[in-house]
Design an enzyme around this catalytic site. Structure first.
Site, PDB file in Angstrom:
ATOM      1  N   GLY A   7       0.840  -1.199   0.000  1.00 60.26           N
ATOM      2  CA  GLY A   7       0.000   0.000   0.000  1.00 60.26           C
ATOM      3  C   GLY A   7       0.865   1.233   0.000  1.00 60.26           C
TER       4      GLY A   7
ATOM      5  N   LYS B 124      -8.669 -11.047 -17.859  1.00 54.59           N
ATOM      6  CA  LYS B 124      -9.222 -11.573 -19.116  1.00 54.59           C
ATOM      7  C   LYS B 124      -9.077 -13.100 -19.254  1.00 54.59           C
ATOM      8  CE  LYS B 124     -10.936  -9.999 -23.059  1.00 54.59           C
ATOM      9  NZ  LYS B 124     -11.804  -8.823 -23.162  1.00 54.59           N
TER      10      LYS B 124
ATOM     11  N   HIS C  72       7.718  -7.958  -4.002  1.00 52.05           N
ATOM     12  CA  HIS C  72       6.374  -8.312  -4.474  1.00 52.05           C
ATOM     13  C   HIS C  72       6.401  -9.653  -5.221  1.00 52.05           C
ATOM     14  CE1 HIS C  72       4.226  -4.604  -3.459  1.00 52.05           C
ATOM     15  NE2 HIS C  72       5.424  -4.062  -3.550  1.00 52.05           N
TER      16      HIS C  72
ATOM     17  N   GLU D 137       3.913 -11.241  -6.264  1.00 47.74           N
ATOM     18  CA  GLU D 137       2.757 -11.358  -7.164  1.00 47.74           C
ATOM     19  C   GLU D 137       3.008 -10.824  -8.563  1.00 47.74           C
ATOM     20  OE1 GLU D 137       3.132  -9.312  -4.670  1.00 47.74           O
ATOM     21  OE2 GLU D 137       2.169  -7.382  -4.950  1.00 47.74           O
TER      22      GLU D 137
ATOM     23  N   SER E 157     -22.042  -5.863 -25.387  1.00 49.86           N
ATOM     24  CA  SER E 157     -21.366  -5.196 -26.493  1.00 49.86           C
ATOM     25  C   SER E 157     -21.057  -6.168 -27.619  1.00 49.86           C
ATOM     26  CB  SER E 157     -20.045  -4.631 -25.990  1.00 49.86           C
ATOM     27  OG  SER E 157     -19.193  -5.710 -25.636  1.00 49.86           O
ATOM     28  N   GLY E 158     -21.170  -7.469 -27.342  1.00 47.77           N
ATOM     29  CA  GLY E 158     -20.771  -8.447 -28.348  1.00 47.77           C
ATOM     30  C   GLY E 158     -19.375  -8.982 -28.078  1.00 47.77           C
ATOM     31  N   GLY E 159     -18.658  -8.358 -27.152  1.00 46.72           N
ATOM     32  CA  GLY E 159     -17.308  -8.823 -26.837  1.00 46.72           C
ATOM     33  C   GLY E 159     -17.330 -10.019 -25.900  1.00 46.72           C
ATOM     34  N   VAL E 160     -16.136 -10.516 -25.583  1.00 49.19           N
ATOM     35  CA  VAL E 160     -16.008 -11.701 -24.745  1.00 49.19           C
ATOM     36  C   VAL E 160     -16.620 -11.462 -23.359  1.00 49.19           C
ATOM     37  CG1 VAL E 160     -14.351 -13.249 -23.621  1.00 49.19           C
ATOM     38  CG2 VAL E 160     -13.881 -12.360 -25.911  1.00 49.19           C
ATOM     39  N   ASP E 161     -16.242 -10.328 -22.744  1.00 48.60           N
ATOM     40  CA  ASP E 161     -16.624 -10.101 -21.350  1.00 48.60           C
ATOM     41  C   ASP E 161     -18.137 -10.031 -21.197  1.00 48.60           C
ATOM     42  OD1 ASP E 161     -13.939  -9.753 -21.415  1.00 48.60           O
ATOM     43  OD2 ASP E 161     -14.007  -7.579 -21.143  1.00 48.60           O
ATOM     44  N   SER E 162     -18.775  -9.258 -22.083  1.00 49.15           N
ATOM     45  CA  SER E 162     -20.221  -9.105 -21.890  1.00 49.15           C
ATOM     46  C   SER E 162     -20.973 -10.369 -22.316  1.00 49.15           C
ATOM     47  CB  SER E 162     -20.749  -7.859 -22.590  1.00 49.15           C
ATOM     48  OG  SER E 162     -20.627  -7.961 -23.972  1.00 49.15           O
ATOM     49  N   THR E 163     -20.390 -11.167 -23.215  1.00 52.29           N
ATOM     50  CA  THR E 163     -21.041 -12.433 -23.571  1.00 52.29           C
ATOM     51  C   THR E 163     -21.004 -13.381 -22.374  1.00 52.29           C
ATOM     52  OG1 THR E 163     -20.271 -12.131 -25.830  1.00 52.29           O
ATOM     53  CG2 THR E 163     -21.093 -14.307 -25.267  1.00 52.29           C
TER      54      THR E 163
ATOM     55  N   CYS F 206       5.315  -6.156   1.540  1.00 54.65           N
ATOM     56  CA  CYS F 206       5.681  -4.738   1.487  1.00 54.65           C
ATOM     57  C   CYS F 206       5.039  -3.978   2.665  1.00 54.65           C
ATOM     58  CB  CYS F 206       5.292  -4.162   0.116  1.00 54.65           C
ATOM     59  SG  CYS F 206       6.078  -2.579  -0.236  1.00 54.65           S
ATOM     60  N   TYR F 207       4.092  -3.094   2.408  1.00 52.93           N
ATOM     61  CA  TYR F 207       3.436  -2.386   3.514  1.00 52.93           C
ATOM     62  C   TYR F 207       2.855  -3.378   4.518  1.00 52.93           C
ATOM     63  CZ  TYR F 207       0.147   0.745   5.918  1.00 52.93           C
ATOM     64  OH  TYR F 207      -0.551   1.454   6.863  1.00 52.93           O
TER      65      TYR F 207
END
Ligand code: XMP
Length: 511
Positions: free
Chosen positions: A56, A367, A169, A171, A223-229, A83-84
């Protein structure tokens, strides 16, 4: 939720907190991010197998620095401070933290002891540092298990109390063996089995959606994209009969795309309401050059179009969007700690008077995780493999004012480029590829005449999550073929250039 093993990640405002959670999920262990100051009772309810305290931007010795509930240490589970998070742990237990004499930002080489946390590592490992403060005096019971040139307390532990701290870090991808360190913590020290699957994720998300929405009704903006499908399928599975699915055709889509979207939803068996708002978008964008202003206006127009469509429907309480974590972090939303890079329209650009409660079930995911989730939900690979496409569409790929004519020019160039990539097998090998119409004209020669016409840039990038990217080394012959086809076939373009910038310092889109 407590049915699977959980690692709780307490968030103290680092840009990489969700990345920690994602790495834990990558080890097939469920992880949940909670605000850093969450009370012990809430954490105990989740019956975590371990806790991770994130990094942080604050300094632990400042009066208003965020702290953790000390009773968390009585839960009897391993705790890893990063870290923090490590500095907080050290300070709380009687050590001291102060501004470091050597501030470290970037890679460092760490030598370390042979401990369970570092099992499987080479004697020297590259680790990523990003700190201005350091632990000066160790708390009683702790020993040093890792050092770099600039940091004598790069890693510390008190195994008797199951407490661990890393100044670096693990990660981030810049710590090449960071995943091993996290695996040692999560699987060895916390004893997690690693049996949490995309199937569990789908079930969890569906349960969360049902709990949040109850019997209310949801408007899914797609929207027709991957995420919204993926979002739409997830919602329809979770709340059969409670979801209206709306597609606003902004007129800013690629060639033939609006029709493809209609057909796709038909195949998915989801009734789609289509709003044709192309004129409204062109009108609101007329003469606008500033990228952020374009995004803001597009965001507003989207919501206004929804509202108009919604007036015709029975009451809806929630608006669901397929926002992913990189959209959130780059729009500077979480906790107000990160800086706005771009206002992604589906995050920051919404008007304050929006009459819906926002539902963003994919908000913590990256994604690749969404693609895996989509596969789990039975969505075809051809849909899941589509390149990302920005919400504001071609408007942010036409630099300068957007007009019908310029949209048409860009659509033709883009279609030629994508077709060539698909034919040559390069489409699947790139994260994203597209054409950009520049606001400059250049001199050319065609036949015997001078031309003074538009310049188009081609962009293709490799990336894992859109947060960083490198330009794709497309074969020169392929680029030559595309450039030739564009200048021959598209009226108004006489020059094609290839973008060789990485992100950072550039971004993927040009606006
Ligand atoms: P940048 O240009 O910020 O893009 O490097 C990172 C990724 O995000 C996509 N992008 C957007 N997606 N709404 C979206 O849904 C937006 O406003 C938006 N802007 C950029 C971009 O295409 C890339 O994949």
């Amino acid at each position: 939720m407590a049915a699977h093993e959980t690692i709780v990640v307490l968030d103290f405002g680092a840009q990489t907190t969700q990345l920690i959670a994602r790495r834990v999920r990558g080890l097939r262990v469920h992880s949940q991010v909670l605000p850093g100051e969450t009370r012990v009772a809430r954490v105990r309810d989740l019956a975590p197998k371990g806790l991770i305290l994130s990094g942080g931007p604050a300094s632990t010795y400042m009066a208003r620095a965020p702290r953790f509930d000390p009773r968390l240490l009585e839960l009897g589970v391993p705790v890893l401070g990063i870290c923090y998070g490590m500095q907080l742990l050290a300070q709380h237990l009687g050590g001291s933290v102060e501004a470091a004499t050597v501030r470290e930002f970037g890679p460092a080489t760490m030598g370390h002891e042979e401990t369970a946390l570092f099992a499987g590592l080479a004697a020297q490992e590259t680790v990523w540092m990003n700190h201005g403060d350091a632990v000066r005096a160790l708390p009683p019971g702790f020993t040093v298990i890792g050092r770099t040139e600039g940091c004598v307390h790069a890693a510390i532990q008190d195994p008797a109390r199951q407490l661990y701290g890393l100044q670096f870090h693990p990660e981030v991808a810049h710590t090449p063996r960071g995943e091993q360190v996290l695996a040692n913590f999560v699987l060895r020290l916390c004893g997690c089995r690693g049996d949490w699957t995309p199937e569990n994720l789908a079930a969890d998300l569906q349960q969360d959606i049902r709990e949040r929405v109850g019997t209310e009704r949801v408007l899914a903006a797609v929207s027709g994209g991957v995420d919204s499908t993926v979002l739409a399928v997830l919602l329809h599975r979770s709340l059969p009969g409670q979801v209206e699915t709306l597609f606003v055709d902004s007129g800013l889509l690629r060639s033939g795309e609006a029709d493809e979207v209609r057909q796709r939803y038909e195949r998915l068996g989801i009734a789609l309401r289509v709003v044709d708002a192309g004129d409204a978008f062109l009108e609101t964008l007329a003469g606008v050059e500033d990228p952020e202003e374009k995004r803001r206006r597009i965001g507003h127009t989207f919501v206004r179009a929804f509202e108009a469509a919604v007036r015709e429907l029975p009451p809806l309480q929630f608006l669901a969007q397929g926002t992913l974590y990189p959209d959130v972090i780059e729009s500077g939303v979480p906790g107000g700690h990160s800086t706005t890079i771009k206002t992604h329209h589906n995050v920051g650009g919404l008007p304050a008077d929006m009459p819906f409660t926002l539902l963003e079930p994919l908000r913590d995911l990256f994604k690749d995780e969404v693609r895996r989730l989509g596969a789990e939900l039975g969505i075809a690979a051809g849909i899941l493999g589509r390149h990302p496409f920005p919400g504001p569409g071609l408007a942010v790929r036409i630099l300068g004012p957007v007009t019908r004519e310029r949209l048409e020019i860009l659509r033709q160039c883009d279609a030629i480029f994508l077709h060539a990539l698909q034919e040559s097998g390069w489409y699947e090998r790139t994260w994203q590829a597209f054409a950009v119409l520049l606001p400059v004209q250049s001199v050319g020669v065609m036949g015997d005449g001078r031309t003074y016409e538009n310049v188009v840039a081609l962009r293709a990038v490799d990336s894992l999550d859109g947060m960083t990217a490198d330009w794709t080394r497309l074969p020169a012959e392929l680029l030559a073929q595309v450039a030739g086809a564009i200048t021959n076939q598209v009226r108004g373009v006489n020059r094609v250039v290839y973008d060789i910038s990485s992100k950072p310092p550039s971004t993927i889109e040009w606006e």
